[in-house]
Scaffold this motif. Structure first.
Motif, PDB file in Angstrom:
ATOM      1  N   ASP A  59      49.435 -15.511  96.371  1.00  0.00           N
ATOM      2  CA  ASP A  59      48.303 -16.453  96.355  1.00  0.00           C
ATOM      3  C   ASP A  59      47.916 -16.931  94.958  1.00  0.00           C
ATOM      4  OD1 ASP A  59      48.077 -16.396  99.097  1.00  0.00           O
ATOM      5  OD2 ASP A  59      46.539 -14.833  99.093  1.00  0.00           O
ATOM      6  N   THR A  60      48.704 -16.601  93.932  1.00  0.00           N
ATOM      7  CA  THR A  60      48.353 -17.059  92.580  1.00  0.00           C
ATOM      8  C   THR A  60      49.318 -18.114  92.058  1.00  0.00           C
ATOM      9  OG1 THR A  60      49.636 -15.273  91.538  1.00  0.00           O
ATOM     10  CG2 THR A  60      47.313 -14.834  91.999  1.00  0.00           C
ATOM     11  N   PHE A  61      50.299 -18.498  92.850  1.00  0.00           N
ATOM     12  CA  PHE A  61      51.305 -19.462  92.391  1.00  0.00           C
ATOM     13  C   PHE A  61      50.675 -20.803  92.016  1.00  0.00           C
ATOM     14  CE2 PHE A  61      53.461 -16.675  95.484  1.00  0.00           C
ATOM     15  CZ  PHE A  61      54.427 -16.121  94.671  1.00  0.00           C
ATOM     16  N   GLY A  62      49.854 -21.338  92.922  1.00  0.00           N
ATOM     17  CA  GLY A  62      49.235 -22.637  92.671  1.00  0.00           C
ATOM     18  C   GLY A  62      48.344 -22.616  91.447  1.00  0.00           C
ATOM     19  N   LEU A  63      47.584 -21.536  91.280  1.00  0.00           N
ATOM     20  CA  LEU A  63      46.678 -21.435  90.136  1.00  0.00           C
ATOM     21  C   LEU A  63      47.438 -21.415  88.820  1.00  0.00           C
ATOM     22  CD1 LEU A  63      43.839 -20.970  88.941  1.00  0.00           C
ATOM     23  CD2 LEU A  63      44.233 -18.516  89.249  1.00  0.00           C
ATOM     24  N   VAL A  64      48.456 -20.557  88.721  1.00  0.00           N
ATOM     25  CA  VAL A  64      49.201 -20.398  87.472  1.00  0.00           C
ATOM     26  C   VAL A  64      49.975 -21.665  87.125  1.00  0.00           C
ATOM     27  CG1 VAL A  64      51.083 -19.139  86.340  1.00  0.00           C
ATOM     28  CG2 VAL A  64      49.338 -17.895  87.635  1.00  0.00           C
ATOM     29  N   PHE A  65      50.709 -22.217  88.084  1.00  0.00           N
ATOM     30  CA  PHE A  65      51.478 -23.423  87.794  1.00  0.00           C
ATOM     31  C   PHE A  65      50.554 -24.623  87.585  1.00  0.00           C
ATOM     32  CE2 PHE A  65      54.911 -20.899  89.753  1.00  0.00           C
ATOM     33  CZ  PHE A  65      55.876 -21.054  88.770  1.00  0.00           C
ATOM     34  N   GLY A  66      49.415 -24.629  88.269  1.00  0.00           N
ATOM     35  CA  GLY A  66      48.438 -25.692  88.034  1.00  0.00           C
ATOM     36  C   GLY A  66      47.854 -25.624  86.633  1.00  0.00           C
ATOM     37  N   TRP A 112      56.914 -16.991  79.449  1.00  0.00           N
ATOM     38  CA  TRP A 112      57.572 -18.087  80.138  1.00  0.00           C
ATOM     39  C   TRP A 112      56.632 -19.257  80.384  1.00  0.00           C
ATOM     40  CZ3 TRP A 112      62.699 -18.621  80.933  1.00  0.00           C
ATOM     41  CH2 TRP A 112      63.494 -17.494  80.767  1.00  0.00           C
ATOM     42  N   SER A 113      55.331 -18.991  80.499  1.00  0.00           N
ATOM     43  CA  SER A 113      54.364 -20.073  80.713  1.00  0.00           C
ATOM     44  C   SER A 113      54.268 -20.981  79.493  1.00  0.00           C
ATOM     45  CB  SER A 113      52.984 -19.496  81.040  1.00  0.00           C
ATOM     46  OG  SER A 113      52.980 -18.912  82.322  1.00  0.00           O
ATOM     47  N   ILE A 114      54.399 -20.414  78.308  1.00  0.00           N
ATOM     48  CA  ILE A 114      54.392 -21.230  77.087  1.00  0.00           C
ATOM     49  C   ILE A 114      55.563 -22.210  77.121  1.00  0.00           C
ATOM     50  CG2 ILE A 114      54.693 -21.181  74.583  1.00  0.00           C
ATOM     51  CD1 ILE A 114      53.224 -18.474  74.611  1.00  0.00           C
ATOM     52  N   TYR A 115      56.731 -21.692  77.470  1.00  0.00           N
ATOM     53  CA  TYR A 115      57.914 -22.557  77.577  1.00  0.00           C
ATOM     54  C   TYR A 115      57.688 -23.623  78.654  1.00  0.00           C
ATOM     55  CZ  TYR A 115      62.686 -24.038  78.677  1.00  0.00           C
ATOM     56  OH  TYR A 115      63.801 -24.782  78.937  1.00  0.00           O
ATOM     57  N   TYR A 116      57.170 -23.200  79.808  1.00  0.00           N
ATOM     58  CA  TYR A 116      56.948 -24.117  80.925  1.00  0.00           C
ATOM     59  C   TYR A 116      56.037 -25.269  80.507  1.00  0.00           C
ATOM     60  CZ  TYR A 116      55.830 -25.627  85.702  1.00  0.00           C
ATOM     61  OH  TYR A 116      55.679 -26.366  86.851  1.00  0.00           O
ATOM     62  N   ALA A 117      54.924 -24.946  79.858  1.00  0.00           N
ATOM     63  CA  ALA A 117      53.950 -25.970  79.479  1.00  0.00           C
ATOM     64  C   ALA A 117      54.509 -26.931  78.439  1.00  0.00           C
ATOM     65  CB  ALA A 117      52.677 -25.306  78.958  1.00  0.00           C
ATOM     66  N   VAL A 118      55.192 -26.390  77.428  1.00  0.00           N
ATOM     67  CA  VAL A 118      55.701 -27.236  76.338  1.00  0.00           C
ATOM     68  C   VAL A 118      56.815 -28.154  76.824  1.00  0.00           C
ATOM     69  CG1 VAL A 118      56.860 -27.230  74.095  1.00  0.00           C
ATOM     70  CG2 VAL A 118      55.019 -25.602  74.540  1.00  0.00           C
ATOM     71  N   ILE A 153      47.785 -27.421  80.828  1.00  0.00           N
ATOM     72  CA  ILE A 153      48.082 -27.229  79.406  1.00  0.00           C
ATOM     73  C   ILE A 153      49.122 -28.242  78.936  1.00  0.00           C
ATOM     74  CG2 ILE A 153      49.044 -25.622  77.698  1.00  0.00           C
ATOM     75  CD1 ILE A 153      46.239 -24.921  78.626  1.00  0.00           C
ATOM     76  N   ALA A 154      50.140 -28.471  79.783  1.00  0.00           N
ATOM     77  CA  ALA A 154      51.183 -29.443  79.440  1.00  0.00           C
ATOM     78  C   ALA A 154      50.592 -30.836  79.261  1.00  0.00           C
ATOM     79  CB  ALA A 154      52.259 -29.457  80.526  1.00  0.00           C
ATOM     80  N   LEU A 155      49.698 -31.229  80.157  1.00  0.00           N
ATOM     81  CA  LEU A 155      49.093 -32.562  80.072  1.00  0.00           C
ATOM     82  C   LEU A 155      48.136 -32.682  78.894  1.00  0.00           C
ATOM     83  CD1 LEU A 155      48.425 -33.284  83.842  1.00  0.00           C
ATOM     84  CD2 LEU A 155      50.186 -34.274  82.392  1.00  0.00           C
ATOM     85  N   THR A 156      47.432 -31.599  78.582  1.00  0.00           N
ATOM     86  CA  THR A 156      46.563 -31.605  77.403  1.00  0.00           C
ATOM     87  C   THR A 156      47.383 -31.790  76.140  1.00  0.00           C
ATOM     88  OG1 THR A 156      45.032 -30.100  78.538  1.00  0.00           O
ATOM     89  CG2 THR A 156      44.799 -30.313  76.150  1.00  0.00           C
ATOM     90  N   LEU A 157      48.491 -31.064  76.062  1.00  0.00           N
ATOM     91  CA  LEU A 157      49.392 -31.201  74.922  1.00  0.00           C
ATOM     92  C   LEU A 157      49.998 -32.596  74.868  1.00  0.00           C
ATOM     93  CD1 LEU A 157      50.896 -29.902  72.538  1.00  0.00           C
ATOM     94  CD2 LEU A 157      52.584 -29.020  74.172  1.00  0.00           C
ATOM     95  N   GLN A 158      50.371 -33.131  76.049  1.00  0.00           N
ATOM     96  CA  GLN A 158      50.942 -34.479  76.093  1.00  0.00           C
ATOM     97  C   GLN A 158      49.939 -35.526  75.626  1.00  0.00           C
ATOM     98  OE1 GLN A 158      51.725 -36.102  79.937  1.00  0.00           O
ATOM     99  NE2 GLN A 158      52.905 -37.829  79.133  1.00  0.00           N
ATOM    100  N   THR A 159      48.683 -35.343  75.992  1.00  0.00           N
ATOM    101  CA  THR A 159      47.644 -36.268  75.547  1.00  0.00           C
ATOM    102  C   THR A 159      47.511 -36.244  74.029  1.00  0.00           C
ATOM    103  OG1 THR A 159      46.416 -35.978  77.615  1.00  0.00           O
ATOM    104  CG2 THR A 159      45.193 -36.838  75.735  1.00  0.00           C
ATOM    105  N   ALA A 160      47.539 -35.040  73.443  1.00  0.00           N
ATOM    106  CA  ALA A 160      47.460 -34.916  71.984  1.00  0.00           C
ATOM    107  C   ALA A 160      48.664 -35.580  71.317  1.00  0.00           C
ATOM    108  CB  ALA A 160      47.389 -33.442  71.589  1.00  0.00           C
ATOM    109  N   VAL A 161      49.844 -35.399  71.900  1.00  0.00           N
ATOM    110  CA  VAL A 161      51.064 -36.008  71.358  1.00  0.00           C
ATOM    111  C   VAL A 161      50.975 -37.530  71.457  1.00  0.00           C
ATOM    112  CG1 VAL A 161      53.549 -36.285  71.723  1.00  0.00           C
ATOM    113  CG2 VAL A 161      52.530 -34.006  71.800  1.00  0.00           C
ATOM    114  N   THR A 162      50.520 -38.036  72.597  1.00  0.00           N
ATOM    115  CA  THR A 162      50.405 -39.483  72.796  1.00  0.00           C
ATOM    116  C   THR A 162      49.432 -40.097  71.797  1.00  0.00           C
ATOM    117  OG1 THR A 162      50.866 -39.208  75.160  1.00  0.00           O
ATOM    118  CG2 THR A 162      49.883 -41.280  74.473  1.00  0.00           C
ATOM    119  N   LEU A 163      48.283 -39.450  71.614  1.00  0.00           N
ATOM    120  CA  LEU A 163      47.279 -39.966  70.674  1.00  0.00           C
ATOM    121  C   LEU A 163      47.787 -39.978  69.241  1.00  0.00           C
ATOM    122  CD1 LEU A 163      44.065 -38.238  72.073  1.00  0.00           C
ATOM    123  CD2 LEU A 163      44.487 -40.701  71.974  1.00  0.00           C
ATOM    124  N   SER A 164      48.505 -38.935  68.844  1.00  0.00           N
ATOM    125  CA  SER A 164      48.922 -38.805  67.443  1.00  0.00           C
ATOM    126  C   SER A 164      50.212 -39.540  67.123  1.00  0.00           C
ATOM    127  CB  SER A 164      49.081 -37.321  67.079  1.00  0.00           C
ATOM    128  OG  SER A 164      50.045 -36.707  67.923  1.00  0.00           O
TER     129      SER A 164
END
Length: 446
Positions: A379-386, A257-263, A391-402
């Motif tokens: 106590d792991t909610f913030g870490l995982v969603f953060g 589900w995290s893969i879906y969340y990030a993408v 990952i989402a922002l890293t992917l977005q940066t790659a998409v924006t650049l390309s």
């Protein structure tokens, strides 16, 4: 006690009032007070009438082209957001939330002050840098409530703060559309309204109660910065972060589900950020546009679909096969709506497909967040969603650049076709995963 009896005793029996006060019955519960204060901040922060027409405002009043906005200005916000998120995630826990919420309010005041009086591309690029701060510091707002309230109240306070955000966005969309439609205000004047709400949010941030402890850096110290805290507890905090990270992502369901969340978070941010450029490329000749109305409708429908997703009890998702089927369906539906929006010949059609995409996104991301949270330790909610957001922002940066800034530098329609087909690719990946899962089950049975 019946309501009428209670009212009469409150009015005429002073000893009864005194006794109830001693017991704390008339005192609003602490978590409700905190929720009310934080929700008020969220309501003020999200009431930004000018945001629905920001691209048109820049084109009409700054003598800057849509192409410059698309390639030279908006991408800076993406890069700034990514760089600052990593630092702010750790600093938020270290400084115990409130200073970062104040910084969030100050960033809003700075952004809309500069938007009113800055006319150069360089100036607007600096605005985007501050906008990155504005977005990154939101993590303090969203995680504050969990550090300040007990676990049993998480659902209630989450619904309160989420409702406040949606109300703010809805009010902003409706008010901006009415003010523009009836020629009460132009695009520039809407920014004054937004500046006022951001100033109010900034002032209100100082009334938010402090957090004495946090998950990693202020667990037992009461937030006191001592020499011992700096030397030993920082190392302990990072060890705890790593253990939480390793334990959380060892769970297959969390990874799925995290893969879906990030993408989908990546492409939702991208689609929302550049949608006004797509609308302008389809038709920029209309005297009255309905961006505010679209945002208001999208907010309302998104809220309804999010509530619907929260009410549905999908117990069958406990099996990975069923989860994959849902992920394939949600990815495909959202991808189709984006492709249809990208190929729309009329502004009305693009509006409709964008609203459909937004509603389906709200439904899907709510289910996704719920399924991830179900499989996480306390106590792991913030870490995982953060981390998923990172990952989402890293992917977005790659998409924006390309796709946008450099690389292919596609037209707005071409960009949105790429975003739409990315959802289809995600659905295909889950389809392959489902096929492999079925094959493994068949082999085990044999």
């Amino acid at each position: 006690m019946k309501p009428l009896q209670f009212i009469s005793r409150c009015l005429f029996d002073k000893s009864y009032i005194t006794r109830r006060r001693r017991e704390g019955s008339f005192k609003m519960q602490d978590y409700l007070k905190i929720s009310l204060i934080l929700s008020t901040f969220g309501l003020l922060k999200e009431t930004r009438p000018s945001e629905s027409f920001i691209a048109d405002f820049i084109v009409d009043f700054k003598n800057i082209t849509a192409e410059q906005i698309n390639q030279d200005i908006f991408p800076i916000g993406t890069y700034s957001y990514l760089v600052q998120l990593i630092i702010i995630f750790l600093v938020t826990d270290m400084l115990r939330y409130k200073p970062l919420i104040i910084l969030l309010g100050a960033s809003g005041v700075t952004i809309w002050s500069m938007l009113l009086w800055t006319n150069s591309v360089l100036g607007l690029q600096f605005v985007e840098v501050i906008y990155g701060t504005y977005c990154a510091t939101e993590i303090a707002y969203y995680s504050y409530i969990y550090a300040k309230t007990e676990r049993e109240h998480y659902q209630a306070v989450t619904s309160h703060t989420r409702a406040a955000i949606l109300v703010g966005r809805f009010v902003a969309g409706v008010s901006s559309q009415l003010l523009v439609f009836f020629h009460v205000m132009n695009y520039r004047q809407l920014n004054y309204l937004t500046l006022i709400t951001q100033i109010l949010a900034f002032v209100w941030a100082f009334f938010i109660p402090r957090v004495e402890t946090s998950t990693y850096f202020n667990r037992n110290t009461g937030g006191k910065w001592s020499e011992t805290f700096r030397r030993s507890q920082i190392l302990e905090a990072f060890n705890l972060i790593w253990n939480h990270f390793r334990t959380s992502y060892a769970n297959k369901v969390v990874v799925l589900w995290s893969i879906y969340y990030a993408v989908v978070l990546c492409f939702n941010i991208q689609i929302t950020a550049y949608i006004q450029i797509l609308w302008m490329s389809i038709d920029d000749s209309q005297e009255v546009i309905y961006n505010g109305a679209v945002d208001a409708i999208l907010t309302l429908l998104g809220a309804c679909f999010a509530i619907l997703a929260g009410k549905i009890h999908i117990n069958f998702l406990k099996k990975s096969m069923h989860s994959l089927l849902v992920l394939i369906l949600m990815s495909s539906v959202q991808g189709v709506f984006v492709v249809l929006a990208a190929n729309s010949q009329t502004l009305l059609a693009c509006y409709i497909f964008y609203i459909c995409f937004g509603a389906s996104y709200a439904f899907g991301i709510t289910i996704c967040a719920t399924e991830i949270a179900k499989n996480l330790a306390e106590d792991t909610f913030g870490l995982v969603f953060g981390f998923n957001t990172l990952i989402a922002l890293t992917l977005q940066t790659a998409v924006t650049l390309s796709v946008v800034s450099y690389g292919f530098q596609l037209s707005p329609s071409g960009q949105y076709q790429v975003y739409g087909y990315a959802y289809v690719v995600l659905a295909a990946v889950y389809l392959v995963t489902l096929f492999v899962d079925i094959m493994r089950r068949s082999i085990r049975r044999v």
